[in-house]
Design a protein around this motif. Structure first.
Motif, short mmCIF file in Angstrom:
data_model
loop_
_atom_site.label_atom_id
_atom_site.label_comp_id
_atom_site.label_asym_id
_atom_site.label_seq_id
_atom_site.Cartn_x
_atom_site.Cartn_y
_atom_site.Cartn_z
N UNK A 123 0.73 -1.18 -0.19
CA UNK A 123 0.12 0.08 -0.01
C UNK A 123 0.78 1.28 -0.03
N UNK A 124 0.31 2.32 0.08
CA UNK A 124 0.85 3.67 -0.02
C UNK A 124 0.21 4.71 1.13
N UNK A 125 1.25 5.65 1.59
CA UNK A 125 0.70 6.58 2.41
C UNK A 125 1.65 7.89 2.00
N UNK A 126 1.00 8.92 2.29
CA UNK A 126 1.51 10.34 2.21
C UNK A 126 1.76 10.98 3.62
N UNK A 127 2.91 11.25 3.77
CA UNK A 127 3.29 11.99 5.12
C UNK A 127 3.23 13.56 4.67
N UNK A 160 20.55 25.19 14.62
CA UNK A 160 20.59 23.76 15.07
C UNK A 160 19.35 22.93 14.42
N UNK A 161 19.55 21.90 14.19
CA UNK A 161 18.52 20.94 13.37
C UNK A 161 17.33 20.88 14.30
N UNK A 162 15.94 21.04 13.85
CA UNK A 162 14.68 20.89 14.48
C UNK A 162 14.13 19.43 14.05
N UNK A 163 13.38 19.09 14.97
CA UNK A 163 12.77 17.75 14.70
C UNK A 163 11.04 17.75 15.29
N UNK A 164 10.47 17.03 14.55
CA UNK A 164 9.06 17.17 14.63
C UNK A 164 8.89 15.87 15.86
N UNK A 165 7.44 15.88 16.45
CA UNK A 165 7.22 14.73 17.42
C UNK A 165 7.09 13.36 16.58
N UNK A 166 7.20 13.11 15.45
CA UNK A 166 6.92 11.94 14.82
C UNK A 166 5.44 11.43 14.44
N UNK A 167 5.40 10.55 13.55
CA UNK A 167 3.93 10.01 13.29
C UNK A 167 4.26 8.59 12.79
N UNK A 168 3.46 7.81 13.48
CA UNK A 168 3.54 6.34 13.28
C UNK A 168 3.02 5.70 12.05
N UNK A 169 3.91 4.98 11.30
CA UNK A 169 3.74 4.09 10.29
C UNK A 169 3.79 2.91 10.32
N UNK A 170 2.62 1.98 10.33
CA UNK A 170 2.65 0.63 10.75
C UNK A 170 2.17 -0.11 9.40
N UNK A 171 3.08 -1.08 8.76
CA UNK A 171 2.68 -1.80 7.83
C UNK A 171 2.48 -3.41 7.99
N UNK A 172 1.34 -3.71 7.88
CA UNK A 172 1.05 -5.21 8.49
C UNK A 172 -0.27 -5.53 7.79
N UNK A 173 -0.27 -6.94 7.54
CA UNK A 173 -1.75 -7.65 7.04
C UNK A 173 -2.60 -7.72 8.12
#
Length: 117
Positions: free
Chosen positions: A16-20, A104-117
């Protein structure tokens, strides 16, 4: 400081596909090198893709040909289009902004990507 907010993660089947998306505020977006990184449980954070202010892209070998990084400077947003997803792509995906000599570099909080059947 630059604030980064990621969105678009979720659960998807293999193939499948996702767009972040990552939207930045508090900086001059067009001057930053933007990037996507990911971290799986128990693993080190690793580079996925980067894109310079001029649009030059760089990809990890593991995602080359499947993922595409892009940016829209008018919207202060960087994207990661992920196609042909594999279970090993499962991770928390983080957006980064690198101002180079200006801070300095900045970071976001993150987003979970789970690839599973």
């Amino acid at each position: 400081q630059v604030q980064l907010v990621e969105s678009g993660g979720g659960l998807v089947q293999p193939g499948g596909s996702l767009r972040l998306s990552c939207t930045a505020s508090g900086g001059i977006f067009r001057l930053y090198v933007m990037g996507w990184y990911r971290q799986a449980p128990g693993k080190q954070r690793e580079l996925v893709a980067t894109i310079t202010s001029g649009g030059r892209t760089n990809y990890a070998d593991s995602v080359l040909g499947r993922f595409t990084i892009s940016r829209d400077n008018a919207k202060n947003t960087v994207y990661l289009q992920m196609n042909s997803l594999k279970p090993e792509d499962t991770a928390v995906y983080y957006c980064s902004a690198d101002p180079g000599a200006f801070g300095a570099r900045s970071w976001g909080q993150g987003t979970q990507v789970t690839v599973s059947s």
